[in-house]
Enzyme design. Structure first.
Site, PDB file in Angstrom:
ATOM      1  N   ARG A  45       0.924  -1.055   0.017  1.00 15.40           N
ATOM      2  CA  ARG A  45      -0.118   0.055   0.018  1.00 15.40           C
ATOM      3  C   ARG A  45       0.907   1.385  -0.080  1.00 15.40           C
ATOM      4  O   ARG A  45       0.639   2.319  -0.666  1.00 15.40           O
ATOM      5  CB  ARG A  45      -0.878   0.019   1.307  1.00 15.40           C
ATOM      6  CG  ARG A  45      -1.983  -0.978   1.302  1.00 15.40           C
ATOM      7  CD  ARG A  45      -2.954  -0.891   2.201  1.00 15.40           C
ATOM      8  NE  ARG A  45      -2.652  -1.229   3.520  1.00 15.40           N
ATOM      9  CZ  ARG A  45      -2.461  -2.219   4.268  1.00 15.40           C
ATOM     10  NH1 ARG A  45      -3.008  -3.305   3.832  1.00 15.40           N
ATOM     11  NH2 ARG A  45      -2.025  -2.138   5.596  1.00 15.40           N
ATOM     12  N   LYS A 136     -12.397  14.405   5.170  1.00 16.09           N
ATOM     13  CA  LYS A 136     -13.627  13.851   4.510  1.00 16.09           C
ATOM     14  C   LYS A 136     -14.638  12.869   5.223  1.00 16.09           C
ATOM     15  O   LYS A 136     -13.978  12.317   5.915  1.00 16.09           O
ATOM     16  CB  LYS A 136     -13.033  13.282   3.063  1.00 16.09           C
ATOM     17  CG  LYS A 136     -14.151  13.069   2.092  1.00 16.09           C
ATOM     18  CD  LYS A 136     -13.762  12.007   0.988  1.00 16.09           C
ATOM     19  CE  LYS A 136     -14.296  10.640   1.916  1.00 16.09           C
ATOM     20  NZ  LYS A 136     -14.190   9.493   0.848  1.00 16.09           N
ATOM     21  N   LYS A 222     -18.694  17.316  -1.858  1.00 23.30           N
ATOM     22  CA  LYS A 222     -18.259  16.489  -2.730  1.00 23.30           C
ATOM     23  C   LYS A 222     -19.625  15.345  -3.173  1.00 23.30           C
ATOM     24  O   LYS A 222     -19.801  14.437  -2.405  1.00 23.30           O
ATOM     25  CB  LYS A 222     -17.177  15.277  -2.195  1.00 23.30           C
ATOM     26  CG  LYS A 222     -16.746  14.249  -2.977  1.00 23.30           C
ATOM     27  CD  LYS A 222     -15.381  13.658  -2.407  1.00 23.30           C
ATOM     28  CE  LYS A 222     -14.849  12.364  -3.132  1.00 23.30           C
ATOM     29  NZ  LYS A 222     -13.956  11.749  -2.915  1.00 23.30           N
TER      30      LYS A 222
END
Ligand SMILES: O=P(O)(O)OC[C@H]1O[C@](O)(COP(=O)(O)O)[C@@H](O)[C@@H]1O
Length: 341
Positions: A45, A136, A222
């Site tokens: 990752r 977010k 968003k």
């Protein structure tokens, strides 16, 4: 002295740039890695995300901010440089996903509510210390002939508003993401049904943001585009652009500095074409740009395939998509640019 929320939000939606959503949670990144036969280890990752953030020219020219997962915010590149520092050196703002994921909503079969408010104040202050300047939170709204129910919409809108208020208290710009699923089940809804539900959800979200005393100047929205479901796709680029802009004009106050779309399962080129069509044809009070996950990364992931010798190819694929979307953010993309590449 801490930066003003309005300035951070302005930088996040700077003209010709957009946000790279690289905040896939452990389950989601595993799915992405499974698709290329790569094991989802901490090192893989890291290598994958380091490849993206070191695509220096694309990052500098087209990426205004990067949404990270908790693990990535704390990770160091192979040479020991914190990944956050690599991002900051390109001029992009580091951000952090703070939601705890969408969980089944009790008493509402088939609908979800996003968790993660408990302890959020403390987590935000830690994230600020680690360099995050925006956050977010994604609320997930199911869509069908009968869904969503008002109770599910309200539960998600309230959670988004409480999250946003806590972010602003911490000096962090909230990205407010209510996603009406394009690729959920049954996925056969029309573009007009998506319009109706998107309008209802955005109205509920802004009502709760007002109630929670969130400063609209210091946030970024968003949303999904107004688009038909994955199993019923037939609306044209022009229709999606027209309906999306009409829906946003009817619901999003002009004091919001910017709107950065999610891609939601659209193909790379569709997501770019839709954004460009909106910016080319309409005057709007907000900046309109991208905050794509899959539509920025899919080609890069394929080109990389988990092999160190493919890092340059992966970066080329990512840089191309970043450039195409950067052009779309000012309405200057066209299909010939894809073919030329
Ligand atoms: O379910 P998760 O792992 O939280 O991820 C959801 C993903 O959806 C997004 O909000 C939008 O991504 P897409 O553009 O791929 O739809 C990303 O920021 C995030 O990585």
């Amino acid at each position: 002295m801490s930066e003003r929320l309005e300035d951070i939000a302005g930088a996040m939606v700077a003209s010709g740039k957009g946000i790279l959503a690289a905040d896939e949670s452990s389950g989601t990144i595993k799915k992405r890695f499974d698709s290329i036969g790569v094991e989802s280890t901490e090192e893989n990752r890291r290598d994958y995300r380091e490849m993206l953030f070191r695509a220096d020219e694309a990052m500098r020219k087209y990426i205004s901010g990067v949404i990270l997962f908790d693990e990535t915010l704390r990770q160091k590149a192979a040479d020991g440089t914190p990944l956050v520092e690599i991002i900051r050196n390109t001029g992009a703002v580091p951000g952090i996903k703070v939601d705890g994921g969408a969980k089944d909503l009790a008493a509402f079969p088939g609908e979800k509510v996003t968790e993660g408010l408990d302890g959020l104040r403390d987590r935000l202050s830690e994230y600020y210390g680690l360099g995050a300047r925006f956050a977010k939170w994604r609320g997930v709204i199911a869509i069908s002939d009968v869904l969503p129910n008002r109770g599910a919409v309200r539960a998600n809108a309230q959670a988004l508003a409480r999250y946003a208020a806590l972010c602003q208290e911490a000096g962090i710009v909230p990205i407010v993401e209510p996603e009406i699923l394009m690729d959920g089940e049954p996925g056969d809804h029309s573009v007009d049904r998506c319009y109706e539900v998107t309008q209802e959800v955005l109205r509920a979200v802004f009502a709760e943001l007002f109630n929670a005393r969130v400063s609209l100047e210091g946030m970024v929205l968003k949303p999904n585009m107004v688009i038909d479901g994955k199993n019923a796709r037939k609306a044209s680029v022009e229709e999606i652009a027209e309906k999306t802009v009409r829906c946003l004009r009817a619901t999003v106050p002009a004091s919001v500095p910017g709107i950065a779309f999610l891609s939601g399962g659209q193909s790379d080129e569709e997501a770019t074409a839709h954004l460009s069509a909106m910016n080319a044809a309409y005057d709007m009070p907000w900046q309109l740009t991208f905050s794509y996950g899959r539509a920025l990364q899919a080609a890069c992931l394929q080109a990389w395939g988990g092999k160190p010798e493919n890092v340059a190819a992966g970066q080329r694929a990512f840089s191309h998509r970043a450039r195409m979307n950067g052009l779309a953010a000012t309405g200057n993309w066209n299909r010939d640019l894809e073919q030329a590449a």
